[in-house]
Design a protein around this motif. Sequence first.
Motif, PDB file in Angstrom:
ATOM      1  N   ASP A 213      32.646  40.931  41.546  1.00  0.00           N
ATOM      2  CA  ASP A 213      31.748  40.566  42.640  1.00  0.00           C
ATOM      3  C   ASP A 213      32.474  39.608  43.590  1.00  0.00           C
TER       4      ASP A 213
ATOM      5  N   PRO B   7      33.957  40.162  47.490  1.00  0.00           N
ATOM      6  CA  PRO B   7      34.338  40.972  48.657  1.00  0.00           C
ATOM      7  C   PRO B   7      35.695  40.589  49.233  1.00  0.00           C
TER       8      PRO B   7
ATOM      9  N   ASN C 227      35.979  45.839  38.184  1.00  0.00           N
ATOM     10  CA  ASN C 227      34.955  45.705  39.216  1.00  0.00           C
ATOM     11  C   ASN C 227      34.463  44.259  39.239  1.00  0.00           C
TER      12      ASN C 227
ATOM     13  N   TYR D 172      40.985  49.256  36.527  1.00  0.00           N
ATOM     14  CA  TYR D 172      40.208  48.722  37.655  1.00  0.00           C
ATOM     15  C   TYR D 172      39.175  47.738  37.123  1.00  0.00           C
TER      16      TYR D 172
ATOM     17  N   SER E 276      38.426  45.569  42.026  1.00  0.00           N
ATOM     18  CA  SER E 276      37.661  46.433  42.916  1.00  0.00           C
ATOM     19  C   SER E 276      36.327  45.767  43.238  1.00  0.00           C
ATOM     20  N   PHE E 277      35.854  46.029  44.424  1.00  0.00           N
ATOM     21  CA  PHE E 277      34.544  45.554  44.865  1.00  0.00           C
ATOM     22  C   PHE E 277      33.762  46.770  45.329  1.00  0.00           C
ATOM     23  N   GLN E 278      32.603  46.962  44.718  1.00  0.00           N
ATOM     24  CA  GLN E 278      31.795  48.150  44.997  1.00  0.00           C
ATOM     25  C   GLN E 278      32.635  49.423  44.831  1.00  0.00           C
ATOM     26  N   ARG E 279      33.421  49.416  43.780  1.00  0.00           N
ATOM     27  CA  ARG E 279      34.236  50.564  43.343  1.00  0.00           C
ATOM     28  C   ARG E 279      35.355  50.921  44.307  1.00  0.00           C
ATOM     29  N   LYS E 280      35.761  49.987  45.141  1.00  0.00           N
ATOM     30  CA  LYS E 280      36.899  50.211  46.038  1.00  0.00           C
ATOM     31  C   LYS E 280      38.001  49.224  45.687  1.00  0.00           C
TER      32      LYS E 280
END
Length: 200
Positions: A175, A177, A173, A171, A132-136
């Motif tokens: 860094d 994108p 998280n 998940y 996940s990136f920025q919780r997505k």
Amino acid sequence: MEAMEAMEAIILAAGYSSRARDFKMTLKLGTKTVLEHTISKFEGICKRVIVVSGFQWERIQEAITKMQNSYDMEIVCVVNPSFDEGMFSSVQRGCSEVGACSFFVTPGDCPLVHKETIWKLAGAPGNVVIPSFQRKGGHPIKLTGEIKKRIAEAGVDATLRKILQDYEKNYMNIDDPGVLMDLDTPEDFMQATEYYNELP
């Protein structure tokens, strides 16, 4: 390390690319095609990459033949004759080829994931591991043989999302994108090109 070397990856490359208004798997990012960028990230982590083709499968097969000797892993192209039934049919087709205890699944148009991200996912525990990136949540996802069995047994109305609802998800998280970047539209491809050109 032995467990990682035994891993495999399924790359979904069967769709029509209709929103992209071009055959996005063979579009170029720098000197490599989108598909080759996606495949290349699994080298050194997976022993085999299974590319599931459908629409214009001959172009996928030709592209794989050209790149096969450039990578220290097996790259195979399989055809999903039912690709127009949706992405899950391609997931099932890919899973029918998997022999490893754990494996990755990713769309072929996710070429900008960092290789370091895939290493982290490979070492993470759980039946379902999602970056996940920025919780997505994004791609690739890592699954186990238990999930593969459920996929194989699922009916025509199933989806991967429905199957994964029954499992706890790990998940991670990260860094990166690139885990969220796919190339559905020409605008997506332009943004991906800009991002790629700015990479160190």
